[in-house]
Design an enzyme around this catalytic site. Structure first.
Site, PDB file in Angstrom:
ATOM      1  N   THR A 128     137.307  94.579  42.163  1.00 47.88           N
ATOM      2  CA  THR A 128     136.871  95.979  42.246  1.00 47.88           C
ATOM      3  C   THR A 128     137.891  96.853  42.987  1.00 47.88           C
ATOM      4  OG1 THR A 128     134.601  95.229  42.241  1.00 47.88           O
ATOM      5  CG2 THR A 128     134.980  97.467  43.001  1.00 47.88           C
ATOM      6  N   ARG A 151      96.675  91.559  60.457  1.00 50.98           N
ATOM      7  CA  ARG A 151      96.402  92.949  60.779  1.00 50.98           C
ATOM      8  C   ARG A 151      95.003  93.349  60.346  1.00 50.98           C
ATOM      9  NH1 ARG A 151      99.146  97.841  57.641  1.00 50.98           N
ATOM     10  NH2 ARG A 151      98.513  99.574  58.960  1.00 50.98           N
ATOM     11  N   GLU A 194     128.143  92.461  40.162  1.00 50.22           N
ATOM     12  CA  GLU A 194     128.044  91.604  38.966  1.00 50.22           C
ATOM     13  C   GLU A 194     127.356  92.324  37.813  1.00 50.22           C
ATOM     14  OE1 GLU A 194     129.403  88.638  38.293  1.00 50.22           O
ATOM     15  OE2 GLU A 194     130.448  88.855  40.208  1.00 50.22           O
TER      16      GLU A 194
END
Lengths: 701, 701
Positions: free
Chosen positions: B176, B348, B462
């Site tokens: 790249t 929770r 990719e």
């Protein structure tokens, strides 16, 4: 070294002064770069700007709301942008302590400006906004002072407000606890009245009763409005607010019995870590009785609970106010992200080169347009619905003053729903903008990671977004069930036409047919009405309505979303029925309005088809029209984001620079990472060389 | 101080040793906490674990793929978790330099373990995975070595692989560039053959030709496989890979003509900032001719370009391999997030207390279930489709070896699409899990912010996810257009039945009717086939097919998604047709499979309705069935995430702790933030006191 190399060195000279180490790097690294095309002062987006089909200056005013609003905001933005004290580029690289110290400095500098320049409260608000760094001052001005103003008696206001407004004390708003956020009635902190001493005893009886999250609490605040369960004579009398001093006004040390600190790092680099969200525990801390905020309820010297004649509904007025500002913030955050992604999409090229010519600008790809332009349209849609909410708040305020509570439930549901809708969409939209910038969006220097990290709490605070949608659903179901004898008002007025909305189906027969405000509104009204009615029918099948509500809650949430989307679409269309001056401004906004509506229609076509209002053919025509609309947005895209009038400082993004000079600036920015201070990385001799030299066995790791 | 206080001090003793400053804080702050219920060794989720309706140990094996795979993974996970060298709690608080140094240390320690314990390559891979910190070694082993293995000649492999495998050199993969990512053919770095010296001259002719992003390049690598435009005799001969030494093997300084550094901070705290993603420029750097990777193409001494008989399609085999691992990683990342959110949803409690009893566990709310359980089901779905992709890769490899290229296009499209689908969904899913944890999910100690930040690049690297879906679309449209004379294979085989798929509509008449694999698969096949055919018809209207493809690309992307979702659903169903041992394991997986399919069906009901395959009534029945299925998942939720067999170290989340002891640990963790080192914050005297004392005018800011 040729001319181009020199140009790079000149460009970066000012930066080098701040970052001595950079100098060496750039001297070495400037060689051979063909930067002839990358000189300062060039506008790489000028071709794009020439394409505008509307008057950009007029659009700026339309976005700001008025000429005055534009000028004020513009003045404050430039004041901040031109002041080096507010530099924020290095923020994401600072450790936590440095970061907070830096924020304290900026907050002090900002306050000094406000005092020195005698800025109005409105100006000060915009100044803080453009400083663009969460700080304890946000809570002091935005929550502590309003809490006293709203819940304090005249006497209390007289005592505390002058201190607070001169910042002789710094306050925060301590409501949320480790174990309770959404459920305020579940708060565990206690305030027990001691009639012997005429005091309240503030106490944290359990671990989960620790105050947790309040901004400004951890390190900065001297005082807090603390919400606690009032206990008088051994009995519980609801949750109330109390003004409690936390730290010494001399040396800032926590007072006896007060445990206070920061709750630790939060999501992202920089971002909300500039805020000292705090933890607070009380060990039987005593405060005078007159520090309970007593505008609505009073505890007398004798320990009697009294209620004043102040209407309790006032609290809903405040909620409408706060949520209205959150919707306004959503349009700001989304528009910033969209501005960055749009500009960079015009700069970035990929594929499609013909005969060695330039590649295609990614903004010309339909896939990019179909993701980006709906976000652009949403930013405008949220801006205008936010403007309308501001009106709604003044209307509610006037009615409350006249003891008219008739529109309050509707206004409350509407603001709750719009808070949820706009913040969820904005959070996702910022991340989508980041992805639309490709790999470079992942760099902190793109500005998008910090924008995302700092924004997302909006989905949770001031009402969790799903909990809010369930509140809206409750209101919708109630409205439907009462249709026989109660006329729905405001944003639910369309429910009054439910019979025809259930019966009449869409009449659109061509793609152009969708460019009709009446057709669009009717489609959204029919979908929302049908979904609400269907929920009502489903609920009726349950013997226990609460059980039904719980069981069907996911569907109820979908019905609420349909209703809220209708509001945003309608208010956008209503806006366009007003006079909007400037060449091409209204026409361009009309395109955005249709993009917003038809994008939603396509995204949720399942709803429209399932309720039988649309045929597949009609949904497909809407999608065809949407593609055509994207082509109409394209030439105006850059100027539509220019109209937000954001400075490069406020945007804080190399990818979103006004001049589009992205790549040289990205390259320069890289060398400022502390890692590049030296060619050989810290740790090489200890941890890398022993591997390369096959001496790991004897290395000290 | 009572027993409870002592217990807190004991608990935290080991932590205190590491964080001396904590001691004082906790001594002061431990008072009065009712921690009787919060002692160590208690399993707060034991009631949940008793609810399991299946054999958890057997499910662990089903998840791992085999008993051997489970044992290997379990051994490596524990090796890492029990080694204090791999502690990662403080990671998000470290500055960049410290962070990288810490990563270098961990990488060295990991390599030492691999060598000392003589771990196999497979074991080493799992070890690195569980160390859970992006490092240069990932690229060295995952890209540099495979590039040489795949593209090097036998001679080149003999020379370079032993050096690399002993880590006498460290390599990365430099493809790249600043200006080019997706479009590999647009890379600008040049490698010019100089016949006089028998060398290639590596050069970076423009700013945008700078290599940008390669991991391990910035600070660690001594070598790189560099992709560059080959120029021989003044002519361009495509992009090829070259082995280039970047740094001295003695003192690690960059070689002459090489400019190399780090590209700066990326999204998030800790996260990918442990990686030295780099920038690289060449100023006419010379390398010997034999450092061009020449398995496929060769440049001779005389400057002739030769092609070997190695099939060029080999490169697609590698892509199938890499993308297959990315799908496997998606299921890991998503399952980690789901594990955290599921456990914390059981701990929770909010609202719903009756007569002062405990509040409702949030996992019991249908809104929570309707968001969480589809993510749980998706984690399993991705796991199994990943397993199947592993098989597909071996199949492709065998066929390539036999010069059978017939299935390659289909396998390539399939892996590209699944890479896109699973990574996009996982990125969104992690953030959704964070929101499902309420406010505390925003704390770094929840583990979710770092998991999100470290994961999201998978959507871009990719192959950008949207670009990949367009590749799939191209393949689908081609498949449709060739149906008359070419039999579709593999995952597109269903297209062979396109006539009946276009004609037959859904026969389901009850909610139970949806619990039928045949009905589910047919629904997804019909939707995918109809959308692909419709795209083909639309495209046929354009004179220029490329123009049509561009114009309709947003719709083509939707058709690709429909096809890819079909693959995941089908492979999940196929998995369930195999023998899966263990009491209740298969039945529980069946429930998840239906959740996955019907969740998608509801989410995309617009597609199913628009193509006319479903009636609104049938779509509604599917949604009714989905609600019922959530109730079936509920008792198994905790044990379904236990089955991932993740250690607390790997999860790295206080909210996701195995024992559910969340609140005391959150409270403890807060005090470890460096900000809490002192009661009075650094910067108070400079920037806060002058405000409080009204002395800002004379303060030095």
């Amino acid at each position: 070294m040729g001319l181009s190399g020199i140009s790079l060195l000149t460009t970066t000279y000012s930066l080098i002064l701040q970052h001595q180490s950079l100098l060496l790097c750039l001297r070495a690294k400037g060689f051979g770069l063909d930067l002839k095309k990358d000189m300062e002062g060039v506008d790489y987006l000028s071709d794009e700007r020439k394409k505008a089909q509307f008057d950009v200056e007029a659009m700026k005013i339309a976005w700001a709301g008025s000429l005055e609003a534009f000028q004020l905001s513009d003045r404050m933005a430039k004041l901040v942008a031109n002041d080096p004290a507010f530099e924020k580029f290095t923020r994401p690289m600072l450790g936590r302590k440095e970061l907070i110290k830096n924020t304290l400095r900026k907050a002090a500098h900002g306050w000094k400006l406000i005092v020195d320049l005698r800025l109005t409260e409105e100006e000060a608000k915009w100044l803080r906004l453009y400083i663009d760094e969460p700080a304890y001052t946000d809570l002091h001005w935005g929550m502590f002072i309003p809490a006293i103003e709203g819940q304090g008696t005249e006497e209390q206001k007289k005592k505390w407000l002058p201190l607070a407004k001169k910042m002789q004390i710094i306050g925060c708003y301590a409501q949320t606890e480790l174990g309770h956020g959404s459920n305020v009635q579940g708060l565990e902190t206690t305030a027990t009245f001691d009639p012997q001493t005429d005091e309240f005893i503030m106490h944290s009886p359990t671990l989960t009763s620790s105050k947790w999250w309040p901004g400004g609490l951890g390190k900065a605040s001297t005082h807090a409005v603390v919400y606690a369960r009032l206990i008088v004579g051994g009995e519980f009398h609801g949750v109330h607010g109390f003004i409690v001093q936390l730290r010494s006004l001399d040396d800032h040390s926590p007072l006896p019995g007060v445990t206070v600190g920061d709750i630790g790092m939060k999501f992202g680099n920089g971002a909300y870590n500039t805020m000292d969200n705090g933890v607070l525990r009380f060990d039987h801390v005593r405060i005078p009785r007159d520090q309970m905020l007593m505008r609505v309820s009073q505890v007398t010297r004798e320990g009697k609970i009294m209620q004043s004649d102040v209407p309790r509904q006032l609290i809903y007025g405040t909620m409408v106010y706060v949520r209205q500002t959150i919707v306004a913030d959503a349009s700001k955050a989304l528009s910033r992200a969209v501005c960055i992604a749009t500009r960079y999409s015009a700069i970035r090229r990929q594929f499609g080169s013909r005969n060695g010519g330039p590649e295609t600008q990614v903004i010309d790809y339909k896939t990019q347009q179909s993701r980006l332009f709906p976000l652009l349209a949403s930013a405008y849609a949220f801006r205008f619905v936010g403007e309308w909410l501001k009106w709604l708040y003044t209307d509610v305020k006037e009615r409350l003053a006249a003891n008219d509570f008739s529109t309050l439930p509707e206004a409350h549901a509407c603001t709750a729903g719009l808070k949820s809708l706009t913040t969820s969409f904005t959070a996702d939209g910022i991340e989508e903008c980041r992805k639309l910038c490709g790999g470079h969006g992942y760099l902190v220097s793109s500005g998008l990671p910090e924008l995302f990290a700092v924004y997302i709490p909006a989905c949770t605070y001031e009402g969790d977004n799903v909990v809010l949608l369930l509140q809206v659903a409750r209101f919708l179901v109630k409205t439907v069930s009462e249709l026989g004898y109660k006329k729905p008002v405001g944003t639910t007025a369309y429910m009054g036409r439910v019979a025809s909305l259930m019966q009449n189906n869409c009449a659109v027969q061509t793609a152009e047919g969708w460019l009709n405000p009446g057709a669009v509104v009717e489609a959204f009204e029919s979908r929302a009405a049908r979904m609400a009615v269907r929920c009502g029918q489903q609920l009726a099948k349950y013997e226990n309505p609460e059980e039904g509500f719980a069981e069907l809650s996911a569907d109820l949430v979908e019905a609420s979303i349909a209703h809220c989307q209708l509001i945003v679409v309608s208010k956008f269309i209503e806006k366009l029925q007003q006079d909007i001056p400037g060449k091409g401004v209204k026409q361009t906004l009309e395109v955005l309005c249709y993009v917003y509506a038809l994008f939603l229609l396509h995204k949720h076509q399942g709803d429209f088809l399932a309720t039988g209002y649309l045929t597949p053919k009609q949904a497909s025509l809407a999608n065809d029209q949407l593609r055509t609309l994207y082509s109409k947005v394209r030439p105006n895209a850059i100027t539509l984001v220019d109209s937000f009038n954001y400075t490069d400082h406020y945007l804080g993004s190399i990818l979103g620079r006004y001049d589009g000079n992205v790549y040289p600036k990205l390259y320069e920015a890289a060398w400022k990472d502390p890692l590049n201070d030296s060619d050989v990385v810290d740790g090489f001799y200890e941890y890398v060389q022993p591997i390369l030299k096959q001496k790991l066995r004897t290395a000290k790791l």
